[in-house]
Design a protein around this motif. Structure first.
Motif, PDB file in Angstrom:
ATOM      1  N   LYS A  42      -0.060  -6.571   4.746  1.00 10.08           N
ATOM      2  CA  LYS A  42      -0.266  -5.123   4.804  1.00 10.08           C
ATOM      3  C   LYS A  42      -1.314  -4.769   5.855  1.00 10.08           C
ATOM      4  N   LEU A  67       2.844   3.446   4.200  1.00 10.31           N
ATOM      5  CA  LEU A  67       2.327   2.083   4.105  1.00 10.31           C
ATOM      6  C   LEU A  67       1.058   2.049   3.270  1.00 10.31           C
ATOM      7  N   ILE A  91       8.553  -5.711   6.168  1.00  4.94           N
ATOM      8  CA  ILE A  91       8.403  -4.910   4.946  1.00  4.94           C
ATOM      9  C   ILE A  91       9.638  -5.070   4.056  1.00  4.94           C
TER      10      ILE A  91
END
Length: 446
Positions: free
Chosen positions: A6, A107, A53
């Motif tokens: 991330k 995100l 992702i």
């Protein structure tokens, strides 16, 4: 998504934001080919981000669809730039930048971090020093917890490696274990690694495989956590001789290499901090050690209290020695013999054990002796006192053959403590467990 992934994605989105400003300036300067090249790089980067992702969140996740829309918009801008339609392209810039901002917001707020945590016990009998932490990690829906038993070796007197041990099959059935051969530390790079072996190459009796030395493990994780496999006798931080007696436990390699060290109490934390600050020379790093050492308690104590509440499972062969003829239970005395006492007293300790057995043999109808030698005693004595090893083996063989007492060489020390009405034996970390469990303690005098 993993925390590191991330963070990498967020960093990449910042780069894409800068690239957007770049292609806009190139287009305004009529450098269409250079602007097209930069747009192509933006699209390819977004595709890689989307794939990363998607692999963790799934193809239907909202941010994956956003990235798809972004790539389509970038393609339209590319086509117009390719045909030198600069005025229309500049007006499309704001929309593309807005799409990028939406991706960044998604995100941050919608992609949840999953933690990967690895526990590296080497002896099954010492698993209790990590178990309650593992249980918490296992129960956390946002955490992937792995228990990976570590292989270890006995050491010869000259320090070379001897017999190989791997105790993967000795852990409780409810603990899912993973083979160290099936886990790629470089590929996984776990967020946290928990260890309980502090010595690395400086243990004279055994050694974990060198790959699992704390100094090497540090390369594969953002946070290495060391929890001692033992509980020390509580000592006042101002008790000079008492503190000096445990100083060597505070300066092991794992203490230096770990990012966090979890000890049994606030008083013990203060002792660690003082010893380590003094060892630094100037004491200037006291704040560093205060942040690193946590006195939140030993998981070993958690395990003891849990098993006393739940009542341990007792093997049938033990029950035959515990139960009286009328069905009632005898008193159970936990007899613990340590490594240090045998090394200190040699033949006298052998005589002491024989004498203890003579006493308890006489009262076997009322009291059951549960003898549990230290799990590393064999490796230690055979390496450091080979002459005594045969005498000790003979005692074990006779005790087991006579069958009037329990011989416990299982990995489960909590069961022995939970069953016992009293403790008799050497001073060791087991004494602290018994005190926590409310078991009366008497230390033997060799």
């Amino acid at each position: 998504m993993r925390k590191a992934d991330k963070e990498q994605a967020a960093e990449f989105l910042k780069v894409l934001g800068s690239a957007h400003s770049g292609w806009k300036k190139l287009a305004e300067a009529d450098r269409y080919d250079a602007a097209c090249d930069m747009l192509y790089d933006c699209q390819q980067g977004a595709v890689r981000l989307g794939n990363m992702i998607e692999s963790s969140e799934g193809e239907d996740f909202v941010i994956v669809r956003m990235i798809g829309n972004y790539c389509e918009w970038i393609y339209q801008i590319y086509e117009k730039l390719h045909h030198h339609e600069a005025d229309e392209v500049i007006s499309m810039y704001e929309e593309s930048y807005k799409l990028l901002a939406q991706i960044a917001d998604s995100l941050e707020h919608e992609v949840k971090i999953r933690w990967e945590v690895v526990f590296l016990p080497y002896k099954a009998s010492m698993w209790d020093s990590l178990e309650s932490v593992w249980k918490a990690a296992e129960a956390d829906e946002e955490c992937d917890a792995y228990v990976i038993p570590v292989p270890y070796y006995d050491k010869h007197p000259d320090g070379t490696f001897g017999e190989y041990h791997y105790e993967k099959d000795l852990f409780p059935e409810y603990v899912p274990v993973t083979s160290y051969l099936d886990y790629d530390f470089g590929g996984h790079r776990p967020d946290m690694i928990f260890i309980h072996n502090p010595y690395d190459e400086y243990n004279y009796v055994t050694s974990v495989d060198p790959f699992f030395y704390s100094g090497n493990l540090k390369k594969y994780t953002q946070r290495l956590v060391y929890i001692p496999y033992f509980i020390l006798e509580e000592t006042d931080p101002d008790n000079g001789p008492g503190v000096e007696g445990i100083a060597h436990f505070c300066t092991c390699p794992a203490v230096y290499h770990a990012d966090r060290v979890i000890v049994q109490s606030e008083a013990m934390r203060e002792i660690y901090i003082r010893i380590l600050s003094d060892a630094d020379g100037s004491g200037d790093r006291k704040q560093y050690w205060e942040k690193k050492i946590l006195g939140t308690g030993s998981p070993k104590s958690d395990g003891i209290m849990d098993i006393r509440k739940e009542k341990p499972c007792i093997p049938d062969e033990w029950m035959d020695k515990i139960r009286k003829v009328d069905g009632s239970w005898k008193k159970i005395v936990f007899y613990n013999t340590s490594i240090s006492t045998l090394l200190q007293y040699n033949d006298k300790m052998i005589e002491k054990i024989i004498n203890v057995f003579c006493i308890f043999r006489e009262i076997k109808d009322e009291v059951t002796l549960l003898w549990r030698p230290h799990p590393l005693l064999k490796a230690t004595i055979s390496s450091m006192r080979p002459r005594l090893w045969q005498d000790f083996q003979n005692i074990v063989a006779q005790y087991r053959e006579e069958g009037w007492g329990i011989y416990d060489d299982s990995p489960d020390i909590d069961r022995a403590v939970a069953l016992s009405d009293a403790y008799y034996g050497d001073s060791s970390s087991v004494v602290q467990l018994c005190k926590k469990a409310g078991v009366p303690v008497m230390i033997q005098n060799v």
